[in-house]
Design a protein around this motif. Structure first.
Motif, PDB file in Angstrom:
ATOM      1  N   THR B  94       0.808  -1.225   0.000  1.00 40.36           N
ATOM      2  CA  THR B  94       0.000   0.000   0.000  1.00 40.36           C
ATOM      3  C   THR B  94       0.844   1.279   0.000  1.00 40.36           C
ATOM      4  O   THR B  94       0.294   2.372  -0.093  1.00 40.36           O
ATOM      5  CB  THR B  94      -0.994   0.039   1.187  1.00 40.36           C
ATOM      6  OG1 THR B  94      -0.260   0.245   2.408  1.00 40.36           O
ATOM      7  CG2 THR B  94      -1.784  -1.253   1.285  1.00 40.36           C
ATOM      8  N   GLU B 139      -2.168   6.189  -7.637  1.00 33.37           N
ATOM      9  CA  GLU B 139      -3.412   5.490  -7.333  1.00 33.37           C
ATOM     10  C   GLU B 139      -3.291   4.813  -5.964  1.00 33.37           C
ATOM     11  O   GLU B 139      -2.228   4.312  -5.608  1.00 33.37           O
ATOM     12  CB  GLU B 139      -3.652   4.432  -8.412  1.00 33.37           C
ATOM     13  CG  GLU B 139      -5.111   4.169  -8.719  1.00 33.37           C
ATOM     14  CD  GLU B 139      -5.856   5.431  -9.082  1.00 33.37           C
ATOM     15  OE1 GLU B 139      -6.891   5.666  -8.452  1.00 33.37           O
ATOM     16  OE2 GLU B 139      -5.410   6.187  -9.975  1.00 33.37           O
ATOM     17  N   ALA B 140      -4.371   4.799  -5.196  1.00 32.55           N
ATOM     18  CA  ALA B 140      -4.330   4.164  -3.881  1.00 32.55           C
ATOM     19  C   ALA B 140      -4.728   2.692  -3.967  1.00 32.55           C
ATOM     20  O   ALA B 140      -5.560   2.313  -4.785  1.00 32.55           O
ATOM     21  CB  ALA B 140      -5.262   4.892  -2.929  1.00 32.55           C
ATOM     22  N   VAL B 141      -4.095   1.885  -3.118  1.00 29.21           N
ATOM     23  CA  VAL B 141      -4.475   0.479  -2.986  1.00 29.21           C
ATOM     24  C   VAL B 141      -5.098   0.327  -1.604  1.00 29.21           C
ATOM     25  O   VAL B 141      -4.405   0.206  -0.606  1.00 29.21           O
ATOM     26  CB  VAL B 141      -3.249  -0.436  -3.113  1.00 29.21           C
ATOM     27  CG1 VAL B 141      -3.645  -1.887  -2.933  1.00 29.21           C
ATOM     28  CG2 VAL B 141      -2.593  -0.237  -4.469  1.00 29.21           C
ATOM     29  N   ILE B 142      -6.414   0.428  -1.561  1.00 25.88           N
ATOM     30  CA  ILE B 142      -7.112   0.398  -0.276  1.00 25.88           C
ATOM     31  C   ILE B 142      -7.509  -1.038   0.001  1.00 25.88           C
ATOM     32  O   ILE B 142      -8.618  -1.466  -0.309  1.00 25.88           O
ATOM     33  CB  ILE B 142      -8.315   1.363  -0.316  1.00 25.88           C
ATOM     34  CG1 ILE B 142      -7.835   2.752  -0.768  1.00 25.88           C
ATOM     35  CG2 ILE B 142      -8.975   1.444   1.045  1.00 25.88           C
ATOM     36  CD1 ILE B 142      -8.945   3.747  -1.010  1.00 25.88           C
ATOM     37  N   TRP B 143      -6.571  -1.765   0.534  1.00 32.19           N
ATOM     38  CA  TRP B 143      -6.733  -3.208   0.714  1.00 32.19           C
ATOM     39  C   TRP B 143      -6.538  -3.598   2.160  1.00 32.19           C
ATOM     40  O   TRP B 143      -5.610  -3.126   2.819  1.00 32.19           O
ATOM     41  CB  TRP B 143      -5.671  -3.950  -0.110  1.00 32.19           C
ATOM     42  CG  TRP B 143      -5.989  -4.090  -1.555  1.00 32.19           C
ATOM     43  CD1 TRP B 143      -7.082  -3.609  -2.220  1.00 32.19           C
ATOM     44  CD2 TRP B 143      -5.186  -4.777  -2.529  1.00 32.19           C
ATOM     45  NE1 TRP B 143      -7.000  -3.939  -3.554  1.00 32.19           N
ATOM     46  CE2 TRP B 143      -5.845  -4.657  -3.769  1.00 32.19           C
ATOM     47  CE3 TRP B 143      -3.975  -5.462  -2.466  1.00 32.19           C
ATOM     48  CZ2 TRP B 143      -5.349  -5.212  -4.936  1.00 32.19           C
ATOM     49  CZ3 TRP B 143      -3.472  -6.007  -3.621  1.00 32.19           C
ATOM     50  CH2 TRP B 143      -4.148  -5.891  -4.848  1.00 32.19           C
TER      51      TRP B 143
END
Lengths: 302, 302
Positions: B94, B139-143
Motif C-alpha cells: 500500500t 493510485e491508492a491500494v485500499i486493501w
C-alpha cells in the motif's frame, strides 16, 4: 479547509482576506480553494502568508467566534494542547510509540470489567495504545489485519475518553487496515497528512489523499516533517531536498499547516517520554494552524 | 550471523579472528555471539572492527571459499550488486516506492497468461511492485490484510524472477500482514533490520526481532539509517541522537552491518529514479558487509 469554509465559520475573516487582496473570499472558487492556494494563485505572489495567518489568528482571539471554538492564539504549544481537552489514540497497533513519547507506562484500569479508563500523561492527556496492554513495550504484536482493526475499534468504543475537544488518532503509513478502519468505523471529522519533502514520500501520501477522498473524508491540512536541519551556524540544510508541500496542498486541496525541522530536541524529548514539554516556534505555529483549521463539533464522548 | 557460523563457512577465518585476539572463534560462546559482540566483549575494546572486517573480506577474495559464495570484496556498490543477480520484490503493497527509486515504469508482461515477467531497471535488476500494476503511481491500494498477503505471495510465485543470487524483499514497518506473510509463505534465508538511532525506533524494531525469532527466522544483520547528517564543514550532527545500534545488535544477536547518514544525494537519486548510480563509502561498506553475512543457498528460481 477552504477559504469559503473559513469565512463561513468566522464571517469577519472576509475583511482580512480582502485586506490581503484575496477578494476571492466571496467568489465561487473560494469553495474549493485553500488559504494557501488562494494566496498563491490570486495574490499575485505578494501575499505574506505568515502575516495573513497571524491576522486570522488574531481575529480568532477577539471573541467574535462561536463559543465552542478554541482561541487559535499562540500559547498552545503541545504542552498547551492539554488545556483544550486532547486525547491520543495510538492507531499503530503493531508499531506503537505514543506511550513512550508521553512517558506513560501505567496500564489502563477497568472498574466495570467492560470499559477501560486510559492512563493520563503528566500533562493530563488520556492515552490508549497497544503498548499499554502488552507485558513489556518490546513485546511483538504479530497480528493480521482483522485483529488490528478490532483493536482500533475497541480503543475508541470501549475506552472512557471522557469529554474531549479533540481525539487525535495517530496512524501508521499505508492505506491498509488501520486507516481504513479509522475512516469507516470512527466518526472522523478531519484528517491531517504528514509527509517528508521527498517526491517519493509525497507520491505515497498522495495515495492516502485518495483513500480519504474515496471514503468521503475531509483532509484539513498537510504537515511537512523533517523539512530541514538547522545547522550549528543557524543555516538550514534541506537534507531531503526542497519542499514538496505545495504539491500535496494541490493534491489534497488542504492548507500546509506547518513545516517541522529535524530537531534533535524532538528525538531526545520523545525518547525521554517528555514530548509534552517540547516547544519550538515551528511546533507552536503548527498547533496554531491546527486550531484554525480543525473542525470542532460536538465534544468527543466515550 | 555468529562467529561460529562464519568460521563454519570459511574455516580460514579462524586464523583472522585469532589475530584480532578473538580466540573465541573456537569457544562455545562463539555459537551465539556475533562478530561485533565478540569484538566488543572479548577484544577488550582493542579490536579495530574496520580492519577485522576488511581482513575477513580479503579472505573471501582469495578463492578459499565455497564456489557459490560471492566474493565479498569492495567493488559491490549498489550499482555492482546487479553483477551478483539481484531482484527486488516490493513488499510494501500500500506504500510502494521501489519502482520510482529505480526509475522503472514499464508494466510486467505476461506471455503465457499465468506468470508475469518483471520489468528490469537500467542496471538489469528485475523488479516487482504493486505500483507497476496500478494505472498510475499515485493510485491508492485500499486493501485489507488478506489482499495484501495474496499480492505478496503472487509477487513471489507468479513472477518469472529467473536465476538470482539474492531476491530482496522490501517490507514496511510493523509486525502485521506483510512481514508475517513473507516469513510464513516465502523461503526466507535471512532478515536485515533497518532502524534509526531513536530509542523509540529501536523499541519498535525490537518487536520485529521477536517476530522473526517467533517464526523461526534468522536475522543476519542490522542497519542504522539516518545515523547522522554530514555538515557542510565535514562535521557530523547526530540529529536523532547517539547510535542505538549496539542495543539492537544485542537484542537480535546479529552484526551491525552499517550506518548510513542522511545524505541529500540519496533522496535526490531516489526521487530521480537513479538509486542504482548512488555510491558512497558508507553504502559500499554496507554492501560488503551484507555479502559477508548473507547466506547464499540455491539460486532463487521462479
Amino acid at each position: 479547509m477552504t477559504i469559503a469554509s473559513v469565512v463561513d465559520r468566522w464571517p469577519d475573516s472576509a475583511r482580512i482576506f480582502a485586506r490581503y487582496t484575496l477578494g476571492c473570499a466571496s467568489c465561487a472558487i473560494s469553495k474549493s480553494e485553500t488559504i494557501l492556494a488562494g494566496a498563491t494563485g490570486h495574490g499575485g505572489g505578494r501575499v505574506n502568508m505568515d502575516e495573513l495567518m497571524r491576522d486570522l489568528n488574531t481575529l480568532a482571539d477577539t471573541g467574535k467566534l462561536p463559543d465552542n471554538l478554541p482561541a487559535a492564539n499562540a500559547t498552545a504549544g503541545p504542552g498547551g494542547m492539554k488545556m483544550r481537552g486532547i486525547g491520543v489514540l495510538d492507531g499503530d497497533i503493531t508499531g506503537p510509540s505514543i506511550p513512550r513519547m508521553f512517558g506513560v507506562r501505567e496500564k489502563p484500569m477497568s472498574a466495570d470489567g467492560k470499559t477501560l479508563v486510559p492512563p493520563k500523561s503528566r500533562g493530563g492527556i488520556p492515552i490508549m495504545s497497544m503498548n499499554l496492554i502488552l507485558p513489556s513495550e518490546e513485546e511483538a504484536v504479530i497480528w493480521r489485519g482483522p485483529m488490528v482493526s478490532g483493536a482500533i475499534r475497541q480503543f475508541f468504543s470501549d475506552v472512557q475518553w471522557g469529554e474531549l475537544d479533540y481525539l487525535i488518532v495517530d496512524l501508521p503509513p499505508g492505506t491498509s487496515d488501520a486507516p481504513l478502519t479509522v475512516m469507516q468505523a470512527l466518526p472522523v471529522d478531519g484528517v491531517v497528512l504528514v509527509t517528508t519533502p521527498q517526491a517519493l514520500a509525497t507520491m505515497v501520501v498522495t495515495k492516502a489523499v485518495k483513500l480519504v477522498k474515496q471514503l468521503g473524508g475531509d483532509i484539513i491540512g498537510v504537515v511537512e516533517n523533517m523539512a530541514y536541519v538547522t545547522l550549528p551556524d543557524g543555516g538550514r540544510l534541506e537534507v531531503f531536498g526542497p519542499s514538496q508541500g505545495l504539491k500535496l496542498v494541490i493534491a489534497s486541496n488542504a492548507p500546509l499547516m506547518g513545516k517541522l525541522p529535524i530537531d534533535p530536541a524532538i528525538a531526545r524529548d520523545a525518547d525521554n517520554g517528555d514530548i509534552e514539554n517540547y516547544t519550538s516556534p515551528e511546533a507552536d505555529e503548527l498547533v496554531e494552524n491546527f486550531m484554525l483549521v480543525a473542525p470542532l463539533k460536538e465534544p468527543v464522548r466515550a
